[in-house]
Scaffold this active site. Structure first.
Site, PDB file in Angstrom:
ATOM      1  N   ASP A  75       0.694  -1.042  -0.057  1.00 11.58           N
ATOM      2  CA  ASP A  75       0.291   0.070   0.242  1.00 11.58           C
ATOM      3  C   ASP A  75       0.531   1.192   0.286  1.00 11.58           C
ATOM      4  O   ASP A  75       1.561   1.847   0.300  1.00 11.58           O
ATOM      5  CB  ASP A  75      -1.034  -0.017   1.485  1.00 11.58           C
ATOM      6  CG  ASP A  75      -2.016  -0.772   1.591  1.00 11.58           C
ATOM      7  OD1 ASP A  75      -1.949  -2.685   0.657  1.00 11.58           O
ATOM      8  OD2 ASP A  75      -2.858  -1.601   1.997  1.00 11.58           O
ATOM      9  N   GLU A 341     -11.936  -1.476   0.921  1.00 14.92           N
ATOM     10  CA  GLU A 341     -10.503  -0.405   1.497  1.00 14.92           C
ATOM     11  C   GLU A 341      -9.737   0.625   0.801  1.00 14.92           C
ATOM     12  O   GLU A 341     -10.071   0.787   0.078  1.00 14.92           O
ATOM     13  CB  GLU A 341      -9.334  -1.971   1.382  1.00 14.92           C
ATOM     14  CG  GLU A 341     -10.454  -3.426   1.647  1.00 14.92           C
ATOM     15  CD  GLU A 341      -8.470  -3.936   2.259  1.00 14.92           C
ATOM     16  OE1 GLU A 341      -8.613  -4.190   3.835  1.00 14.92           O
ATOM     17  OE2 GLU A 341      -8.312  -5.065   1.155  1.00 14.92           O
TER      18      GLU A 341
HETATM   19  C1  FRU Z   1      -4.939  -3.272   1.862  1.00 13.97           C
HETATM   20  C2  FRU Z   1      -4.866  -3.281   3.433  1.00 13.97           C
HETATM   21  C3  FRU Z   1      -5.285  -1.925   4.380  1.00 13.97           C
HETATM   22  C4  FRU Z   1      -4.399  -2.286   4.777  1.00 13.97           C
HETATM   23  C5  FRU Z   1      -3.106  -3.225   4.562  1.00 13.97           C
HETATM   24  C6  FRU Z   1      -2.662  -4.013   5.783  1.00 13.97           C
HETATM   25  O1  FRU Z   1      -3.845  -3.586   1.033  1.00 13.97           O
HETATM   26  O2  FRU Z   1      -5.743  -4.830   3.519  1.00 13.97           O
HETATM   27  O3  FRU Z   1      -6.614  -2.630   3.778  1.00 13.97           O
HETATM   28  O4  FRU Z   1      -4.316  -0.976   5.887  1.00 13.97           O
HETATM   29  O5  FRU Z   1      -3.309  -4.019   3.506  1.00 13.97           O
HETATM   30  O6  FRU Z   1      -0.663  -4.584   4.726  1.00 13.97           O
END
Ligand code: FRU
Length: 491
Positions: A75, A341
């Site tokens: 991310d 997300e």
């Molecule tokens: C998206 C996610 C986010 C979280 C992160 C954890 O890829 O699931 O929602 O913050 O990855 O690694």
């Protein structure tokens, strides 16, 4: 619109705006989400792409470059202001990424409990064609001092803590103060990953300052981490209600229609006990008399009740953004999908877009769609949002054969498209540019920045721009600033 033979009609959504403080929550309904399957081909070659081409991310080559061989990155976000403009700092572009150490003895799939926010920088203003193939990002290390983020958990017993997604705000133009909103995650697990107690997710904030010279960029501060929000169990599901709850990914913004307020969207779940049989006819969303409507009891008996995502809203109560109040969710996907997300608010031509990312494997029983970007459009921050593209919500999916079982990134179905998990965690940037990270291409795992693509957004529709880059793929990790911040204080 005419609808697709054999499929229900999407729910009617007016796009009408409500006050952000109103209790209206829009629904991404089963009738809406079933439009994805309605628009998916039944005749593509096995393991090809069944999705409409204009909503499909082009194929990423299997010989993609690593952003940095010494660090997994996923991310990723930019340095933004209250309108999501992306700032360079004294001529440097800066990005923030979840990172983990590829040489620490755990697998790419186990990275989440080890996530630390890292930062990267590169000179601004150079076209992708004149950069190294991997985008030329220089790794600056971890953003926060070791141990600083874990302090928000106080004396809670934990086996691991991690820093999950968020956003970084430039406090004001002309100086070097930045605020990071992120999710502090605390785990208490056995060695095989079973929860001893539910994970603790705290949306948190830390202030720091950015610095640069002619050779590099660095940060100071970030010692004092303020816990801002934990789920209330009324609008937003708690770990006690469901150990698999989601509560994370804060994104703050100001709404030109409500000056003086700072708002935050985030990923949540509808409050209540895990699997509670409380999805309603409104969550199904069928028009009266639709011959393809489902029976509510059948849906409640199908297991779909385990999937209840929402996109939450909160408002800051003070100027230093340390006190926040929950507002009712902007949108829910009850009995539709379990994860919406990294939500973001994107304002274009007077329309308000909510973009979010989701997974094929988090859709509820009876609903299908690819990993990728989903989008909703309305006339205000809180609206009766219309899911984009035929009312489906799909904006940009990985190449996927919805006629074949999903498999997973770590255990692929050989009959599935080898790019069904090619990238994830997309973020829509100014000008419709979309950045993401590479997960798996033809069984090769990534942990690198994906090629940037561009979507044209027009009203309730969007389409990939195949004229951008090469056949629609721009530079790897091409994440440009659209504004320059010059630090007047530093000179
Ligand atoms: C998206 C996610 C986010 C979280 C992160 C954890 O890829 O699931 O929602 O913050 O990855 O690694």
């Amino acid at each position: 619109s005419g609808g697709v033979p054999g499929y229900p009609r999407p729910t009617i959504h007016t796009q009408q705006a409500y006050s952000p403080f109103d209790s209206f929550t829009s629904r991404w309904t089963r009738a809406d989400a079933r439009q994805i399957k309605a628009r998916s081909s039944l005749t593509n070659p096995t393991g090809g792409n069944s999705l409409p081409a204009r909503l499909t991310m082009p194929d990423i080559p299997a010989d993609f470059p690593q952003t940095n061989p010494d660090v997994w990155i996923w991310d990723t976000w930019t340095l933004i202001d209250a309108q999501a403009n992306q700032f360079s700092y004294n001529g440097w572009e800066v990005i923030f990424s979840l990172t983990a150490d590829p040489n620490a003895g755990y697998t790419f799939d186990d990275r989440h409990v080890h996530a630390r926010i890292g930062f990267f920088y590169r000179r601004a203003g150079i076209p992708a064609s004149r950069r190294p193939r991997n985008g030329g990002w220089i790794y600056g290390g971890h953003l926060f001092p070791d141990g600083a983020s874990a302090k928000v958990f106080g004396s809670t017993t934990l086996t691991e803590s991690a820093e999950w997604s968020g956003s970084t705000r430039l406090v004001r133009a002309g100086d070097n103060h930045v605020t990071v909103f992120y999710t502090a995650l605390g785990f208490n697990r056995t060695a095989d990953g079973t929860n001893i107690s539910p994970p603790v997710a705290i949306i948190s904030k830390a202030n720091g300052t950015i610095h640069s010279d002619l050779r590099h960029v660095w940060f100071s501060g970030f010692n004092d981490h303020k816990p801002l929000l934990q789920p209330d169990g009324v609008y937003y599901q708690t770990g006690q209600q469901n150990e698999f709850y989601s509560f994370r990914d804060p994104f703050t913004f100001e709404d030109p229609a409500h000056p003086g307020y700072t708002f935050m969207v985030f990923e949540g779940n509808t409050a209540g006990e895990r699997g509670a049989r409380d999805c309603t006819a409104a969550d199904l969303g069928y028009r009266s008399g639709d011959p393809y409507a489902e029976n509510l009891d059948d849906v409640l008996n199908s297991g779909a009740t385990y999937q209840k995502a929402n996109i939450g809203l909160a408002v800051a109560l003070n100027k230093s953004l340390t006190k926040w109040r929950f507002l009712p969710p902007l949108i829910s996907g009850n009995c539709v999908n379990d994860q919406t997300e990294r939500p973001q608010v994107y304002i274009k031509d007077g329309k308000y877009y909510l973009f979010t990312i989701s997974h094929r494997t988090t859709f509820a029983a009876g609903i299908d769609g690819p990993d990728g970007v989903y989008g909703f459009v309305g006339n205000g921050v809180r609206s009766d949002f219309k899911p984009m593209n035929w009312g489906s919500g799909l904006v940009l999916g990985n190449p996927t054969d919805l006629n074949q079982a999903a498999g997973s990134d770590f255990d692929p179905n050989p009959l599935q498209n080898p790019r069904a998990f090619q990238s994830y965690s997309h973020y829509v940037m100014p000008g419709g540019l979309v950045e993401s990270f590479i997960d798996t291409v033809e069984n090769r795992r990534g942990g690198a920045l994906a090629p940037t693509v561009q979507i044209n957004i027009s009203g309730q529709d969007s389409a990939i721009n195949l004229a951008y880059g090469q056949n629609g793929l721009g530079g790897y990790g091409d994440i440009p600033a659209n504004r320059a911040n010059i630090d007047l204080v530093a000179f």
